[in-house]
Write a protein that holds these residues in place. Structure first.
Motif, PDB file in Angstrom:
ATOM      1  N   THR A 151       1.010  10.308  35.215  1.00  0.00           N
ATOM      2  CA  THR A 151       2.185  10.464  34.357  1.00  0.00           C
ATOM      3  C   THR A 151       1.780  10.933  32.970  1.00  0.00           C
ATOM      4  O   THR A 151       2.535  11.672  32.321  1.00  0.00           O
ATOM      5  CB  THR A 151       2.986   9.155  34.259  1.00  0.00           C
ATOM      6  OG1 THR A 151       2.111   8.090  33.892  1.00  0.00           O
ATOM      7  CG2 THR A 151       3.660   8.827  35.566  1.00  0.00           C
ATOM      8  N   ALA A 152       0.597  10.545  32.496  1.00  0.00           N
ATOM      9  CA  ALA A 152       0.107  11.041  31.206  1.00  0.00           C
ATOM     10  C   ALA A 152      -0.046  12.557  31.250  1.00  0.00           C
ATOM     11  O   ALA A 152       0.273  13.265  30.288  1.00  0.00           O
ATOM     12  CB  ALA A 152      -1.219  10.380  30.846  1.00  0.00           C
ATOM     13  N   SER A 153      -0.520  13.070  32.379  1.00  0.00           N
ATOM     14  CA  SER A 153      -0.699  14.521  32.535  1.00  0.00           C
ATOM     15  C   SER A 153       0.648  15.235  32.535  1.00  0.00           C
ATOM     16  O   SER A 153       0.806  16.289  31.913  1.00  0.00           O
ATOM     17  CB  SER A 153      -1.449  14.814  33.840  1.00  0.00           C
ATOM     18  OG  SER A 153      -2.705  14.161  33.854  1.00  0.00           O
ATOM     19  N   ALA A 154       1.618  14.663  33.247  1.00  0.00           N
ATOM     20  CA  ALA A 154       2.954  15.256  33.273  1.00  0.00           C
ATOM     21  C   ALA A 154       3.586  15.218  31.886  1.00  0.00           C
ATOM     22  O   ALA A 154       4.253  16.169  31.460  1.00  0.00           O
ATOM     23  CB  ALA A 154       3.836  14.528  34.277  1.00  0.00           C
ATOM     24  N   GLU A 155       3.389  14.110  31.167  1.00  0.00           N
ATOM     25  CA  GLU A 155       3.918  13.995  29.806  1.00  0.00           C
ATOM     26  C   GLU A 155       3.263  15.018  28.876  1.00  0.00           C
ATOM     27  O   GLU A 155       3.904  15.538  27.963  1.00  0.00           O
ATOM     28  CB  GLU A 155       3.691  12.585  29.271  1.00  0.00           C
ATOM     29  CG  GLU A 155       4.478  11.499  29.986  1.00  0.00           C
ATOM     30  CD  GLU A 155       5.932  11.452  29.572  1.00  0.00           C
ATOM     31  OE1 GLU A 155       6.289  12.091  28.558  1.00  0.00           O
ATOM     32  OE2 GLU A 155       6.731  10.776  30.253  1.00  0.00           O
ATOM     33  N   ALA A 156       1.970  15.308  29.092  1.00  0.00           N
ATOM     34  CA  ALA A 156       1.279  16.305  28.271  1.00  0.00           C
ATOM     35  C   ALA A 156       1.886  17.691  28.479  1.00  0.00           C
ATOM     36  O   ALA A 156       2.026  18.477  27.533  1.00  0.00           O
ATOM     37  CB  ALA A 156      -0.202  16.315  28.616  1.00  0.00           C
ATOM     38  N   MET A 157       2.245  17.996  29.727  1.00  0.00           N
ATOM     39  CA  MET A 157       2.917  19.263  30.025  1.00  0.00           C
ATOM     40  C   MET A 157       4.245  19.350  29.275  1.00  0.00           C
ATOM     41  O   MET A 157       4.551  20.377  28.639  1.00  0.00           O
ATOM     42  CB  MET A 157       3.149  19.379  31.536  1.00  0.00           C
ATOM     43  CG  MET A 157       4.018  20.552  31.964  1.00  0.00           C
ATOM     44  SD  MET A 157       4.396  20.524  33.738  1.00  0.00           S
ATOM     45  CE  MET A 157       5.415  19.049  33.862  1.00  0.00           C
ATOM     46  N   MET A 158       5.036  18.276  29.330  1.00  0.00           N
ATOM     47  CA  MET A 158       6.319  18.267  28.639  1.00  0.00           C
ATOM     48  C   MET A 158       6.138  18.351  27.129  1.00  0.00           C
ATOM     49  O   MET A 158       6.918  19.002  26.423  1.00  0.00           O
ATOM     50  CB  MET A 158       7.088  16.996  29.015  1.00  0.00           C
ATOM     51  CG  MET A 158       7.549  16.966  30.454  1.00  0.00           C
ATOM     52  SD  MET A 158       8.132  15.334  30.947  1.00  0.00           S
ATOM     53  CE  MET A 158       9.438  15.065  29.763  1.00  0.00           C
TER      54      MET A 158
END
Length: 455
Positions: free
Chosen positions: A152-159
């Motif tokens: 989820t940290a990776s997905a949040e970084a994309m956002m």
């Protein structure tokens, strides 16, 4: 617990109930009348009958404490402890025995999000230390506190990159990033209108030429690019030139890392990253059937207001004493939620405390030694596997503590043979390929035993 009638806690004349049910029959009747129903069944009237469960629940009879303990001991004995030579994002690292004992203290185990700074100084203090340790390991300016896990940290970084880019709705992720992470990113991208594209891998590493072609073909359209260090196959990729190519097109460079490996590898900051993310599990958190873990996110100072979560800072109170406070919290997470970069704001931080304790106990030298032992063990295992004549290294690239080999026999049969002899022997990544991982916990004797099983 026995049923009670006219129990004082339920009120006189309320009929049959349980001590732990707070609502009386009169309470329930009043609520039913208020919302216009006759009973609880009416709440489920729209559901088809075929999806409603009408049988008896398969619940055991009540048990005494001794019987419950015996039951769980019997269930636990069904587990088969295995010597772990598998990784793919979750690793069997050493956990100092003092950590579980400290972590289970009630003031840590039951604490929640530190809304009131004056009564949450302990929680705020260790979150501040967690942030400090993450910035030291990654080399970045700022760390938040903290993310749910690495995916989820990776997905949040994309956002976060898309929010920083404003009109840029495209994002690139390398094929050498953990597939589980990419799947979560795809889910986030779908529901946030982000066009997520995958950069193909070439010989186990990110194809830089393909990346440059995409950036040149669509100038200033990509909000960011994510790579992984070490990558999913355990390879330590050479990311020289990546940051320059991405920044030239106004994009952000995101580096996803196995955080423990940064004790000896180049930091994301040294690679030119704008955002560093990943999972903290490798810092001593047991594998524990897949969680709970903790994600970390660090960034450059200019991106601080786009970062989700919270940031704890150190200050002085009105008496000149050291104090800790929530320094930055995006109002949009609470007030204008539709404009928020993310709605992650609550923070319990128990696993962040775990990581903080681990880093404090291990120290710089301990972290470095654990990483070096993992590296040495993986290379020893690889050499021994290849020497059997039945394995070949798939990617002739520098690797850290994880690598992929091709097997000339039945991979499934080999893995069953390992399990029957108490070893979790790698992860199957292709019909004829296994990915092995070694940590500082694996001894030479354990590695030699694995090799003997093959022979």
């Amino acid at each position: 617990m026995d049923k009670v009638t006219n129990h004082p806690s339920l009120g006189e004349g309320t009929g049959v109930g349980f001590k732990y049910f707070p609502h009386t029959e009169a309470d329930l009747k009043a609520m039913y009348e208020r919302i216009g129903i006759k009973g609880l069944e009416d709440l489920y009237a729209e559901l088809p009958e075929e999806v409603k469960f009408r049988g008896d629940y398969q619940l055991p009879e009540e048990m005494s404490e001794v019987e419950v303990r015996q039951l769980f001991e019997q269930l636990g004995q069904q587990n088969q402890p295995l010597t772990c030579f598998a990784g793919a994002g979750v690793y069997d690292h050493y956990t100092p025995s003092v950590i579980p004992n400290l972590l289970q203290r009630s003031e840590f185990l039951t604490s929640y999000t530190p809304y009131q700074a004056e009564i949450s100084q302990g929680t705020l203090h260790y979150i501040f230390e967690f942030q400090s340790m993450m910035t030291e390991l990654t080399g970045m300016d700022i760390s938040n506190a903290s993310m749910y896990d690495g995916t989820t940290a990776s997905a949040e970084a994309m956002m976060m990159a898309v929010a920083a880019g404003k009109k840029q709705q495209r994002f690139l992720v390398s094929e050498t990033v953990d597939p589980k992470t990419v799947e979560v990113m795809k889910t986030y991208a779908h529901f946030h209108g982000i066009d997520l594209e995958v950069i193909p891998q070439k010989d186990g590493v990110t194809d830089l030429q393909h990346l440059q072609n995409l950036l040149n073909l669509h100038p200033h359209e990509y909000a960011g690019v994510m790579v992984q260090m070490p990558n999913y196959f355990g390879i330590v990729e050479d990311y020289d030139g990546f940051a320059d190519a991405i920044h030239a097109q106004k994009g952000l460079f995101v580096v996803n890392s196995i955080i423990a490996d940064l004790a000896v590898l180049k930091t994301p900051a040294e690679l030119g990253a704008d955002i560093a993310v990943g999972d903290g599990q490798s810092l001593g958190i047991p594998m524990q059937f897949g969680g709970p873990y903790v994600g970390y996110m660090c960034c450059t100072e200019k991106l601080i207001r786009k970062m989700p979560g919270r940031i704890v800072g150190k200050t002085l109170d009105n008496r000149g004493q050291r104090a800790f406070v929530l320094t930055l919290q995006a109002r949009e997470q609470h007030i204008r939620r539709q404009k928020a970069t993310s709605n992650i704001c609550s923070n319990q931080s128990l696993m962040a405390l775990f990581v903080t304790m681990y880093c404090s106990l291990m120290g710089r030298q301990g972290l470095k030694e654990a990483a070096e032992l993992s590296y040495a063990g993986a290379h020893y295992l690889c050499e021994k596997l290849v020497a059997t004549g039945r394995f070949a290294l798939v990617y002739d690239k520098p690797f850290f503590n994880e690598f992929v080999v091709r097997y000339d026999g039945d991979v499934d049969a080999l893995q069953r043979h390992f399990v029957e002899n108490g070893i979790f022997g790698g992860i199957k990544v292709a019909d004829d390929q296994l990915m092995f991982a070694v940590t500082e916990k694996r001894t030479k004797e354990e590695i030699d035993r694995l090799i003997a099983l093959i022979a």
